[in-house]
Scaffold this motif. Structure first.
Motif, mmCIF file in Angstrom:
data_model
loop_
_atom_site.group_PDB
_atom_site.id
_atom_site.type_symbol
_atom_site.label_atom_id
_atom_site.label_comp_id
_atom_site.label_asym_id
_atom_site.label_seq_id
_atom_site.Cartn_x
_atom_site.Cartn_y
_atom_site.Cartn_z
ATOM 1 N N ASP A 142 57.033 -52.250 -49.254
ATOM 2 C CA ASP A 142 58.486 -52.412 -49.428
ATOM 3 C C ASP A 142 59.302 -51.486 -48.525
ATOM 4 N N GLN A 143 58.697 -50.983 -47.453
ATOM 5 C CA GLN A 143 59.425 -50.111 -46.536
ATOM 6 C C GLN A 143 59.554 -50.714 -45.146
ATOM 7 N N VAL A 144 58.978 -51.886 -44.919
ATOM 8 C CA VAL A 144 59.110 -52.574 -43.634
ATOM 9 C C VAL A 144 60.205 -53.621 -43.778
ATOM 10 N N ARG A 145 61.203 -53.560 -42.904
ATOM 11 C CA ARG A 145 62.353 -54.459 -43.008
ATOM 12 C C ARG A 145 62.586 -55.195 -41.692
ATOM 13 N N ASP A 146 63.246 -56.341 -41.796
ATOM 14 C CA ASP A 146 63.589 -57.089 -40.595
ATOM 15 C C ASP A 146 64.904 -56.573 -40.025
ATOM 16 N N SER A 147 65.410 -57.243 -38.977
ATOM 17 C CA SER A 147 66.614 -56.770 -38.294
ATOM 18 C C SER A 147 67.849 -56.820 -39.180
ATOM 19 N N GLU A 148 67.799 -57.610 -40.256
ATOM 20 C CA GLU A 148 68.937 -57.704 -41.167
ATOM 21 C C GLU A 148 68.780 -56.806 -42.389
ATOM 22 N N GLY A 149 67.715 -56.000 -42.404
ATOM 23 C CA GLY A 149 67.529 -55.066 -43.504
ATOM 24 C C GLY A 149 66.768 -55.618 -44.684
ATOM 25 N N ASN A 150 66.273 -56.844 -44.580
ATOM 26 C CA ASN A 150 65.525 -57.439 -45.685
ATOM 27 C C ASN A 150 64.083 -56.927 -45.693
ATOM 28 N N ILE A 151 63.561 -56.689 -46.888
ATOM 29 C CA ILE A 151 62.184 -56.221 -47.019
ATOM 30 C C ILE A 151 61.218 -57.328 -46.613
ATOM 31 N N LYS A 152 60.268 -56.976 -45.767
ATOM 32 C CA LYS A 152 59.266 -57.942 -45.325
ATOM 33 C C LYS A 152 57.979 -57.748 -46.128
ATOM 34 N N ARG A 153 57.267 -58.840 -46.336
ATOM 35 C CA ARG A 153 56.021 -58.814 -47.092
ATOM 36 C C ARG A 153 54.911 -59.478 -46.279
ATOM 37 N N LYS A 154 53.731 -58.892 -46.353
ATOM 38 C CA LYS A 154 52.568 -59.517 -45.739
ATOM 39 C C LYS A 154 51.358 -59.249 -46.620
ATOM 40 N N GLU A 155 50.651 -60.305 -46.982
ATOM 41 C CA GLU A 155 49.491 -60.160 -47.844
ATOM 42 C C GLU A 155 48.332 -59.520 -47.089
ATOM 43 N N CYS A 156 47.495 -58.814 -47.839
ATOM 44 C CA CYS A 156 46.313 -58.177 -47.260
ATOM 45 C C CYS A 156 45.075 -58.951 -47.686
ATOM 46 N N PHE A 157 44.208 -59.231 -46.732
ATOM 47 C CA PHE A 157 42.981 -59.972 -47.008
ATOM 48 C C PHE A 157 41.748 -59.142 -46.640
ATOM 49 N N CYS A 158 41.861 -57.813 -46.769
ATOM 50 C CA CYS A 158 40.748 -56.958 -46.338
ATOM 51 C C CYS A 158 39.509 -57.151 -47.205
ATOM 52 N N GLY A 159 39.696 -57.545 -48.467
ATOM 53 C CA GLY A 159 38.555 -57.830 -49.324
ATOM 54 C C GLY A 159 37.885 -56.620 -49.934
ATOM 55 N N SER A 160 38.418 -55.423 -49.726
ATOM 56 C CA SER A 160 37.799 -54.233 -50.305
ATOM 57 C C SER A 160 38.113 -54.153 -51.794
ATOM 58 N N VAL A 161 37.308 -53.397 -52.528
ATOM 59 C CA VAL A 161 37.527 -53.271 -53.968
ATOM 60 C C VAL A 161 38.833 -52.556 -54.269
ATOM 61 N N ASP A 162 39.358 -51.824 -53.292
ATOM 62 C CA ASP A 162 40.605 -51.089 -53.481
ATOM 63 C C ASP A 162 41.799 -51.803 -52.863
ATOM 64 N N CYS A 163 41.647 -53.074 -52.513
ATOM 65 C CA CYS A 163 42.724 -53.784 -51.829
ATOM 66 C C CYS A 163 43.992 -53.802 -52.678
ATOM 67 N N SER A 164 45.105 -53.448 -52.064
ATOM 68 C CA SER A 164 46.387 -53.416 -52.763
ATOM 69 C C SER A 164 47.019 -54.798 -52.858
ATOM 70 N N GLY A 165 46.470 -55.759 -52.104
ATOM 71 C CA GLY A 165 47.022 -57.105 -52.122
ATOM 72 C C GLY A 165 48.101 -57.325 -51.079
ATOM 73 N N ARG A 166 48.659 -56.232 -50.568
ATOM 74 C CA ARG A 166 49.712 -56.325 -49.556
ATOM 75 C C ARG A 166 49.478 -55.300 -48.459
ATOM 76 N N MET A 167 49.800 -55.695 -47.225
ATOM 77 C CA MET A 167 49.777 -54.738 -46.128
ATOM 78 C C MET A 167 51.094 -53.978 -46.083
ATOM 79 N N TYR A 168 52.210 -54.706 -46.359
ATOM 80 C CA TYR A 168 53.530 -54.074 -46.450
ATOM 81 C C TYR A 168 54.444 -54.959 -47.258
#
Length: 641
Positions: free
Chosen positions: A615-641
């Protein structure tokens, strides 16, 4: 972190000069305190390990079950069982492994002392907060092993520094490190012996030292090849180590012919005798009837014979046993163990099978570097027909025309950098060479200074590691869910250099304009709070690093780069990024070198933490960007940002 545009960046480590808790600006310490007691020993290097005291005592505090009825005797110092450890008690006329010599009973006791080491964090933060027991246990096992490996390298560094003193006696750094781990309460899977799988340990896990098996509860015996437990009035085998001490046969990954223990077969000063059906041998026989699973750890020597590694091969069942004539004309026991089904395929077997064929299965590019690397890097795709995306391969960081880094003043060590007090490069590293003689980095640092082009030391100097380039056999491979990834065909010991992250060096303003290739941008310098050093610091967030007046810098590997551009993110990575300087002194633009943070088996994907903040990566208009994480580790947070 808040991006002012659509640009997504990967974060590197922080330059030492700008780090507040490295310059007295913050309250925290970036060191993980590993205390071997309560008394603090002062030394010349206040920021690093204090030296180990030479005196130590080897003790045995409990007496294991004696199935032979023989009395214990003292074994003289200097024997195989007591190498570098003083005197200890072992059982007469049996292998050292006949006693249940785990760390509870067999310890090397150094004097009390303090140690400080930097260990990169084990995993990315998990905002969901959903950690199950298996995840936590796996994390604890990896934390213990990483700490042990870092402490071992630190102890080895001290031993190597004393090589010029011929009167110094070599010490067992593995047992010293294990003792420190125990005193810090970092042992895992302690208590009653475990039959079957050990929580937090996975098939294929690799170890550099035999004692690592002990500290995680995989195999309690420090020397004995057969470990066992009393279960319902019977002794049953829990695990065996096939390490080449006897003529063990492992023709394929499914069947192991294991030679029993005892009979003084490995002792030069005793007459060999027939092996007896007792202790470990009896435990393996009983396991045939009980059909309990037995863990198998395979020990193999490196190609040059200089080191040994241990690999957990999984669960086996003891099928049969018989007596056979041994190499000394005495009877030995043989046990046939068969690997249980539905377990992960062994990496060493897959690598061995791949070498039988002239052409690798799925090979689509023979060398993505086009001959620019000393070791070819092939690309393999067994998923589809896609080939790696086109780019210009380069082995050197590309500086813009306006950037002309000034070469550093070199050291004057003509015979190699062995004197940490006189070598100027060692002084800049806090009074030590940051690498072991085998090329492993000792610990994570905000900044590492290698010897450079102006230094008078030879190219073989052990403070020249990452600048030599890639030395492990890497390959590009197509993953099922994350595009292309990188792995190795070799076993990679913890602390090994992997590769540099290479591309075009850009100013922050120019990087902001290159929003089409976000995944290849790697922020360097110090214009952000770095997650790694935040976690190493006890109070990092109380004093954030200062922002440079002219902004930071970014490496863009979209058009020009090396194999590092393909290394994926993981929430539980096995690599970390390390700032290194050697050909210039500008701390704002260090080289980004990737090192192994743990032992990495062959064919395991190489990953590092991109250090995005949710929730700290934003686009040029200030909106929060989201990207899912597919690392597959047991500790995966589900999101990269």
């Amino acid at each position: 972190m808040q991006a002012s545009s659509d640009r997504i960046t990967v974060l590197g480590l922080m330059a030492e000069s700008e780090c507040p808790w490295r310059n007295g600006k913050g309250k925290g310490s970036s060191k993980l305190n590993v205390t071997g007691g309560t008394k603090k020993i002062k030394g010349k290097k206040s920021d690093f390990f204090t030296r180990l005291d030479k005196s130590k005592v080897a003790t045995k505090t409990k007496v294991p079950p004696n199935y032979s009825g023989k009395k214990p005797i003292k074994k003289e110092k200097g024997s195989c069982a007591s190498e570098g450890m003083g005197q200890l008690v072992v059982w007469e006329e049996n292998d050292p492994g006949d006693s249940n010599n785990d760390l509870e009973e067999f310890t090397v006791v150094p004097r009390s002392r303090d140690y400080n080491v930097n260990v990169p964090p084990i995993r990315h933060s998990n905002p969901s907060g959903h950690d199950n027991d298996s995840n936590v246990t796996r994390t604890k096992v990896k934390e213990t092993l990483r700490l042990f490996q870092t402490v071992s390298r630190k102890l080895l560094q001290e031993e190597e520094a004393k090589l010029k003193d011929r009167s110094t006696t070599y010490r067992r750094i593995d047992l010293q490190a294990a003792k420190i781990i125990k005193e810090k309460g970092k042992l895992v899977n302690t208590g009653k012996q475990i039959l079957g799988p050990v929580p937090g340990v996975e098939v294929g896990d690799e170890f550099q030292y035999r004692v690592e098996l002990n500290i995680i509860g995989l195999h309690r015996q420090i020397q004995g090849g057969i470990d066992y437990v009393v279960h319902n009035g019977k002794i049953l085998a829990t695990s065996v180590v096939s390490s080449g001490g006897y003529a063990d046969e492992l023709d394929n990954s499914d069947v192991l012919i294991y030679t029993g223990q005892g009979g003084s077969m490995l002792k030069n000063d005793k007459e060999p005798e027939d092996q007896k059906l007792e202790r470990g041998n009896l435990a393996l026989k009983n396991s045939i009837v009980e059909k309990n699973p037995v863990r198998v750890i395979r020990g193999t020597e490196s190609a040059d014979g200089k080191c040994k590694r241990y690999v957990y091969d999984g669960l086996y069942e003891v099928e049969a046993y018989w007596q056979d004539m041994g190499p000394h004309g005495k009877l030995v026991f043989r046990f046939r163990l068969r690997r249980n089904e539905n377990q992960p395929e062994l990496a060493w077997k897959k690598v061995k099978e791949s070498k039988k064929f002239k052409i690798r299965e799925g090979l689509c590019v023979e060398d993505i570097s086009g001959g620019k690397e000393l070791i070819p890097i092939c690309a393999v795709n067994t998923i589809d027909d896609e080939k790696p995306p086109p780019f210009q391969y380069t082995t050197k960081l590309i500086y813009p025309n306006w950037c002309n880094p000034i070469p550093p003043e070199g050291c004057s060590c003509t015979n190699g950098c062995s004197d940490s007090e006189k070598c100027s490069c060692a002084v800049r590293n806090g009074g030590e060479i940051p690498y072991n003689h085998n090329g492993a980095i000792v610990e994570a640092k905000p900044l590492v200074y290698e010897c450079g082009p102006s230094c008078r030391c030879p190219p073989t100097c052990h403070n020249r590691v990452s600048q030599r380039g890639i030395t492990v056999q890497l390959e590009l491979f197509k993953t099922e869910t994350r595009g292309w990834g990188v792995r190795s065909l070799n076993s990679i010991p913890s602390g090994s250099f992997i590769c540099e992250y290479i591309g075009e060096l850009l100013e922050e303003k120019e990087a902001e304009q290159r929003t089409g290739n976000d995944e290849y941008l790697f922020d360097i310098g110090n214009n952000y709070n770095n997650v790694l050093w935040d976690e190493l610091s006890t109070d990092a967030h109380s004093s954030p690093c200062e922002i440079l007046e002219n902004g930071g810098f970014t490496i863009d590997a979209a058009q020009y780069g090396n194999v590092g551009r393909f290394i994926n993110h993981s929430c539980s990575p096995n690599l970390y990024a390390q700032n290194v300087l050697y050909d210039h002194e500008d701390k704002r633009i260090p080289h980004i070198m990737l090192f192994a943070v743990e032992n990495i088996p062959p064919l395991q994907e190489l990953t590092y933490d991109y250090n995005y903040m949710i929730d700290q990566v934003r686009d040029s208009e200030g909106n929060i960007k989201r990207k899912e994480c597919f690392c597959g580790s047991v500790d995966c947070s589900g999101r990269m940002y």
